[in-house]
Design an enzyme around this catalytic site. Structure first.
Site, PDB file in Angstrom:
ATOM      1  N   CYS A   1     -17.212   6.498  -3.749  1.00 18.01           N
ATOM      2  CA  CYS A   1     -17.093   5.037  -3.573  1.00 18.01           C
ATOM      3  C   CYS A   1     -17.393   4.643  -2.119  1.00 18.01           C
ATOM      4  CB  CYS A   1     -15.685   4.600  -3.960  1.00 18.01           C
ATOM      5  SG  CYS A   1     -15.381   2.861  -3.636  1.00 18.01           S
TER       6      CYS A   1
ATOM      7  N   ASP B   1       0.813  -1.222   0.000  1.00 22.46           N
ATOM      8  CA  ASP B   1       0.000   0.000   0.000  1.00 22.46           C
ATOM      9  C   ASP B   1       0.844   1.268   0.000  1.00 22.46           C
ATOM     10  OD1 ASP B   1      -2.496  -0.858  -0.273  1.00 22.46           O
ATOM     11  OD2 ASP B   1      -3.152  -0.496   1.782  1.00 22.46           O
TER      12      ASP B   1
ATOM     13  N   CYS C   1     -17.847  -5.245 -22.029  1.00 21.43           N
ATOM     14  CA  CYS C   1     -18.531  -5.438 -20.740  1.00 21.43           C
ATOM     15  C   CYS C   1     -18.578  -4.126 -19.949  1.00 21.43           C
ATOM     16  CB  CYS C   1     -17.789  -6.500 -19.939  1.00 21.43           C
ATOM     17  SG  CYS C   1     -18.379  -6.726 -18.261  1.00 21.43           S
TER      18      CYS C   1
ATOM     19  N   CYS D   1     -18.333  -4.066  -7.413  1.00 17.23           N
ATOM     20  CA  CYS D   1     -17.744  -4.001  -8.757  1.00 17.23           C
ATOM     21  C   CYS D   1     -16.760  -5.138  -9.015  1.00 17.23           C
ATOM     22  CB  CYS D   1     -17.097  -2.640  -9.021  1.00 17.23           C
ATOM     23  SG  CYS D   1     -15.842  -2.169  -7.823  1.00 17.23           S
TER      24      CYS D   1
ATOM     25  N   CYS E   1     -22.466  -0.366  -9.855  1.00 15.25           N
ATOM     26  CA  CYS E   1     -21.998   0.474  -8.737  1.00 15.25           C
ATOM     27  C   CYS E   1     -23.167   1.268  -8.146  1.00 15.25           C
ATOM     28  CB  CYS E   1     -20.900   1.427  -9.204  1.00 15.25           C
ATOM     29  SG  CYS E   1     -20.391   2.555  -7.896  1.00 15.25           S
TER      30      CYS E   1
ATOM     31  N   CYS F   1     -17.949  -9.049 -11.574  1.00 14.94           N
ATOM     32  CA  CYS F   1     -17.039  -9.188 -12.716  1.00 14.94           C
ATOM     33  C   CYS F   1     -16.923 -10.647 -13.156  1.00 14.94           C
ATOM     34  CB  CYS F   1     -15.655  -8.656 -12.340  1.00 14.94           C
ATOM     35  SG  CYS F   1     -14.463  -8.856 -13.670  1.00 14.94           S
TER      36      CYS F   1
END
Ligand code: SF4
Ligand code: SF4
Length: 372
Positions: free
Chosen positions: A225, A140, A202, A255, A209, A259
């Site tokens: 978000c 991170d 796609c 999201c 969302c 997928c």
């Protein structure tokens, strides 16, 4: 112990083998130069548009230039660790409303798990490679650097939902990186294209969302978000978003759940990433009633700690408000009593969100109140 000097190609291959032996699912090397990670040049524009919200730490220049993070850095080793477990989101249960914690936060804090493995890899490199070199492990550092470097290390493509997707294992991946002054051989041959973008036509992630956080494909406005709103944002959650948070208390995952490339995601064998008791689909009333001390004990060594006690109680209040319509009468009465108690909390943020949650409860109709 004397070691034969390895060629850069042998070093890269040896590092990838050791990474696998340490349990990483993927490992690749990207070169570090002004041109080698082109997407990083878009970071300032993303920041200028305000998409990072209150995440001021993303403005640190080292996040957009690995050479500023480590003097003389020439290569970046990128590893990925799968954290997928095959649990499905719970059905809404009327008797005892459940929340949703993002998959990445079910087990032990991934920072610790990855850092330990990355440090072990650096230690092995130091023992094996005789020439002097600098190396620094990052978990991170900046989500941006790791994802972009992963693309140019051949690990996957940067998808419309902004995650890195590997065609074989999907996107439930923690990424870590080692910046080094070693001139390792890049995983992609010079001039070779990274893995193709298999998103094609796609748009499932964009359509699914709940807060329309993608102003365009491949671009996330973090301020919208749910992951940002439930974890990073410290103050009030803007009212317009609260109804769309559903039962999310930490993060979201929608999201990625929708997928198609995650349909066949393998399950991680790591015990550290299995859901802790009570953290998979936690009872919202339990979360909302936690004291600070209980919060610290339950979320010791968990990534949820980042949201802080106030954050999780705030989020649980919003989720309880969103559950109001689906509760049976007994649960409705119990939850309303809990929210009334929280609405007079000394903590202004918790009190405000509890009051909002109460406004989501169906009001008794005038008829049912009328004298018979
Ligand atoms: S995590 Fe949820 S809120 Fe955030 S972009 Fe994905 S679907 Fe939207
Ligand atoms: S849901 Fe579709 S568009 Fe979104 S990341 Fe997956 S493949 Fe790409």
């Amino acid at each position: 112990m004397h070691h034969e000097r390895m060629t850069p190609a042998q070093q890269t291959q040896w590092i990838a083998e050791r990474a696998r032996a340490l349990g990483f699912d993927l490992c690749g090397v990207a070169p570090v130069s002004a041109e080698s990670l082109p997407e990083l040049a878009r970071l300032p524009e993303w920041l200028d548009r305000g998409y990072a919200g209150e995440m001021k730490y993303l403005h640190d220049a080292r996040r957009s230039d690995p050479r500023q993070a480590l003097d003389g850095a020439r290569s970046i080793i990128v590893v990925a660790l799968n954290y997928h477990t095959p649990h499905k989101p719970p059905d809404p249960a009327a008797a005892s409303p459940r929340g949703w914690i993002s998959r990445y936060a079910w087990g032990d804090d991934y920072h610790d798990v990855l850092r330990e493995k990355l440090n072990a890899l650096v230690a092995e490199m130091r023992a094996q490679i005789p020439e002097p070199f600098d190396a620094r492990a990052y978990v991170d550092t900046g989500p941006i650097i790791e994802r972009v470097a992963a693309k140019y290390a051949g690990l996957g493509w940067l998808a419309k939902n902004t995650f890195l997707i590997n065609p074989k294992i999907g996107s439930w991946l923690f990424l870590g990186a080692i910046l080094t002054t070693l001139a390792l051989e890049p995983s992609l041959a010079p001039g070779a294209a990274p893995l193709p973008d298999f998103c094609g036509t796609c748009t499932r992630c964009l359509d699914a969302c709940p807060t329309q956080a993608f102003p365009q494909p491949y671009v996330l406005d973090a301020r919208r978000c749910i992951s940002y709103l439930t974890i990073e944002l410290r103050g009030e959650i803007p009212e317009e978003f609260r109804p769309h948070l559903g039962n999310a208390v930490i993060g979201c995952d929608i999201c990625q759940d929708v997928c198609p490339w995650n349909r066949k995601a393998p399950a991680t064998p790591l015990a550290a990433f299995q859901p802790r008791e009570r953290l998979f689909a936690p009872e919202l009333e339990w979360l909302a009633s936690l004291t600070q001390e209980e919060f610290s004990a339950v979320f010791r060594k968990s990534a949820v700690k980042r949201a802080k006690w106030r954050g999780i109680v705030r989020n649980a209040c919003v989720a309880l408000g969103n559950s109001a319509a689906s509760l049976d009468p007994a649960a409705r009465e119990r939850v309303a009593a809990l929210l009334h108690r929280l609405a007079s909390s000394d903590d202004a943020i918790i009190a405000t969100h509890a009051r909002w949650a109460l406004t989501q409860f169906p009001r008794p109709s005038p008829q049912s109140l009328a004298p018979r």
